[in-house]
Design a protein around this motif. Structure first.
Motif, short mmCIF file in Angstrom:
data_model
loop_
_atom_site.label_atom_id
_atom_site.label_comp_id
_atom_site.label_asym_id
_atom_site.label_seq_id
_atom_site.Cartn_x
_atom_site.Cartn_y
_atom_site.Cartn_z
N SER A 194 0.80 -1.20 -0.04
CA SER A 194 -0.01 0.01 0.22
C SER A 194 0.75 1.29 -0.01
O SER A 194 0.32 2.53 -0.12
CB SER A 194 -0.88 -0.04 1.19
N ASN A 195 2.14 1.12 -0.07
CA ASN A 195 3.07 2.16 -0.03
C ASN A 195 3.17 2.86 -1.38
O ASN A 195 3.21 2.28 -2.06
CB ASN A 195 4.44 1.96 0.61
N PRO A 196 2.97 4.17 -1.26
CA PRO A 196 2.98 5.05 -2.47
C PRO A 196 4.41 4.83 -3.17
O PRO A 196 4.62 5.18 -4.72
CB PRO A 196 2.70 6.43 -2.28
N ASP A 197 5.45 4.65 -2.59
CA ASP A 197 7.01 4.31 -3.16
C ASP A 197 6.76 3.16 -3.96
O ASP A 197 6.80 1.98 -3.36
CB ASP A 197 7.92 4.60 -2.07
N PRO A 198 7.29 3.19 -5.31
CA PRO A 198 7.26 1.90 -6.05
C PRO A 198 8.38 1.05 -5.68
O PRO A 198 8.53 -0.32 -5.71
CB PRO A 198 7.43 2.36 -7.18
N ALA A 199 9.44 1.48 -4.95
CA ALA A 199 10.65 0.47 -4.49
C ALA A 199 9.99 -0.21 -3.44
O ALA A 199 10.76 -1.25 -3.17
CB ALA A 199 11.73 1.73 -4.05
N VAL A 200 9.39 0.33 -2.35
CA VAL A 200 8.80 -0.17 -1.30
C VAL A 200 7.75 -1.43 -1.90
O VAL A 200 8.17 -2.65 -1.39
CB VAL A 200 8.05 0.64 -0.21
N ARG A 201 7.14 -1.15 -2.66
CA ARG A 201 6.29 -2.27 -3.19
C ARG A 201 7.00 -3.36 -4.19
O ARG A 201 6.74 -4.48 -3.81
CB ARG A 201 5.18 -1.61 -4.41
N ASP A 202 8.08 -2.95 -4.74
CA ASP A 202 8.74 -3.79 -5.50
C ASP A 202 9.74 -4.74 -4.42
O ASP A 202 9.69 -6.05 -4.60
CB ASP A 202 9.84 -3.35 -6.53
N PHE A 203 9.99 -4.20 -3.43
CA PHE A 203 11.01 -5.18 -2.21
C PHE A 203 9.78 -5.90 -1.77
O PHE A 203 10.29 -7.20 -1.27
CB PHE A 203 11.25 -4.10 -1.40
N ALA A 204 8.46 -5.36 -1.39
CA ALA A 204 7.53 -6.31 -0.83
C ALA A 204 7.29 -7.49 -1.52
O ALA A 204 7.22 -8.71 -1.15
CB ALA A 204 6.27 -5.64 -0.45
N ILE A 205 7.32 -7.43 -3.04
CA ILE A 205 6.84 -8.52 -3.87
C ILE A 205 8.25 -9.22 -3.87
O ILE A 205 7.90 -10.65 -4.03
CB ILE A 205 6.75 -7.90 -5.30
N GLU A 206 9.44 -8.85 -4.08
CA GLU A 206 10.57 -9.69 -3.85
C GLU A 206 10.54 -10.64 -2.80
O GLU A 206 10.85 -11.69 -2.84
CB GLU A 206 11.67 -8.77 -3.73
N THR A 207 10.13 -10.01 -1.43
CA THR A 207 10.06 -10.71 -0.23
C THR A 207 9.05 -11.87 -0.35
O THR A 207 9.18 -12.80 0.25
CB THR A 207 9.73 -9.51 1.04
N LEU A 208 7.96 -11.49 -0.98
CA LEU A 208 6.99 -12.49 -1.04
C LEU A 208 7.33 -13.77 -1.86
O LEU A 208 6.95 -14.92 -1.52
CB LEU A 208 5.64 -12.01 -1.90
N ARG A 209 7.97 -13.42 -2.87
CA ARG A 209 8.65 -14.52 -3.68
C ARG A 209 9.54 -15.31 -2.96
O ARG A 209 9.55 -16.68 -3.08
CB ARG A 209 9.46 -13.89 -4.92
N GLU A 210 10.36 -14.66 -2.12
CA GLU A 210 11.28 -15.41 -1.32
C GLU A 210 10.43 -16.26 -0.11
O GLU A 210 10.88 -17.65 -0.06
CB GLU A 210 12.13 -14.66 -0.51
N LEU A 211 9.47 -15.65 0.30
CA LEU A 211 8.64 -16.47 1.09
C LEU A 211 8.05 -17.83 0.28
O LEU A 211 7.81 -18.94 0.94
CB LEU A 211 7.45 -15.75 1.81
N ALA A 212 7.52 -17.42 -0.75
CA ALA A 212 6.79 -18.51 -1.57
C ALA A 212 7.58 -19.83 -1.96
O ALA A 212 7.32 -20.71 -1.82
CB ALA A 212 6.30 -17.80 -2.88
N ALA A 213 9.15 -19.14 -2.41
CA ALA A 213 9.85 -20.23 -2.43
C ALA A 213 10.25 -21.17 -1.41
O ALA A 213 10.57 -22.34 -1.51
CB ALA A 213 11.33 -19.72 -3.15
N GLY A 214 10.09 -20.49 -0.19
CA GLY A 214 10.08 -21.49 1.05
C GLY A 214 8.99 -22.13 1.49
O GLY A 214 8.56 -22.51 2.72
N GLU A 215 8.20 -22.36 0.52
CA GLU A 215 6.72 -23.13 0.85
C GLU A 215 5.84 -22.46 1.66
O GLU A 215 5.03 -23.06 2.46
CB GLU A 215 7.11 -24.60 1.34
N ASN A 216 5.72 -21.14 1.68
CA ASN A 216 4.71 -20.42 2.37
C ASN A 216 3.63 -20.30 1.45
O ASN A 216 3.32 -19.38 0.51
CB ASN A 216 5.28 -18.97 2.94
N PRO A 217 2.32 -20.91 1.99
CA PRO A 217 1.23 -21.01 1.14
C PRO A 217 0.46 -19.51 1.02
O PRO A 217 -0.19 -19.40 0.22
CB PRO A 217 0.55 -21.91 1.77
N PHE A 218 0.78 -18.84 2.03
CA PHE A 218 0.06 -17.60 2.19
C PHE A 218 0.57 -16.48 1.30
O PHE A 218 -0.05 -15.71 0.69
CB PHE A 218 0.02 -16.95 3.57
N ALA A 219 1.88 -16.34 1.27
CA ALA A 219 2.40 -15.70 0.51
C ALA A 219 2.51 -16.11 -1.12
O ALA A 219 2.21 -15.28 -2.07
CB ALA A 219 4.27 -15.92 0.57
#
Length: 231
Positions: A194-219
């Motif tokens: 929800s942050n207006p800064d695209p760098a923050v949003r991109d970082f959040a998506i990158e983190t989600l991908r890392e969590l998903a790769a670790g078998e996190n179903p919610f991510a």
């Protein structure tokens, strides 16, 4: 916290840095629950021998108190404390109104992490003792398999997510990275999106991908949601 236990902790905190953890720390973080003992993290000092000598010198002012080895469930002599703490990271003091567990190495921490934990801890009004941060308190309760710790973990995760949600929606990219280095999950990533800064949003998506790769179903579910919204 019983009076004589509090007196001992205060006496110790006048000499050395002391962090409060365990049930009393949970209560100070806002959880309404009871506890039957006290837990503190005493700064590790130069080595376990010096650490135990400092405990013993103060314990002599409390005639009924004694050292208790939690692992072997027996009283131990002051000369044995250093070895016990080297092996198990903690020694109990009995003979006060409430048991007091003193850690040199809490669960999931090393002695070298005390300074950072101290810097992030909250000060108590008119007390030398500090309270372990919610994130560090959460780490200390991981992997114990105790029911009361599971309840504490649920509360702490909710508290951290709430605090992060408020901050991540408006913070800078640098602050987002610093906070995610301490704690991240799908909920904190959602807040960062929800942050207006695209760098923050991109970082959040990158983190989600890392969590998903670790078998996190919610991510994984959140990533699918983002992909659907982008179509």
């Amino acid at each position: 916290m019983e009076v004589r236990v509090l007196a001992y902790i205060r006496d110790l905190a006048r000499r050395h840095r002391v962090l409060l953890l365990g049930g009393h720390a949970m209560i100070l973080h806002g959880l309404d629950r009871s506890t039957t003992d006290s837990d503190i993290w005493l700064e590790p000092l130069s080595d376990a021998s010096e650490w135990s000598r400092q405990l013993d010198s103060l314990l002599q002012q409390y005639p009924a108190a004694y050292f208790w080895d939690l692992a072997s469930r027996r009283r131990c002599q002051p000369s044995e404390v250093a070895e016990v703490v080297d092996n198990f990271g903690v020694i109990r003091i009995g003979g006060l109104e409430e048991a007091l567990d003193i850690f040199r190495r809490p669960n999931n921490f090393s002695e070298t992490q005390f300074d950072e934990a101290w810097a992030l801890a909250a000060s108590l009004p008119e007390e030398e003792v500090r309270v372990l941060s919610a994130i560090d308190l959460l780490a200390s309760k991981a992997d114990t398999d105790r029911q009361k710790d599971l309840s504490d973990i649920v509360f702490l995760e909710g508290k951290i997510r709430s605090d992060y949600a408020r901050i991540l929606q408006t913070c800078s990219a640098d602050e987002a990275r610093q906070r995610f280095a301490r704690y991240s999950d799908h909920q904190t990533c959602r807040a960062a999106l929800s942050n207006p800064d695209p760098a923050v949003r991109d970082f959040a998506i990158e983190t989600l991908r890392e969590l998903a790769a670790g078998e996190n179903p919610f991510a994984r579910e959140l990533l699918l949601e983002i992909e659907r919204d982008a179509r």
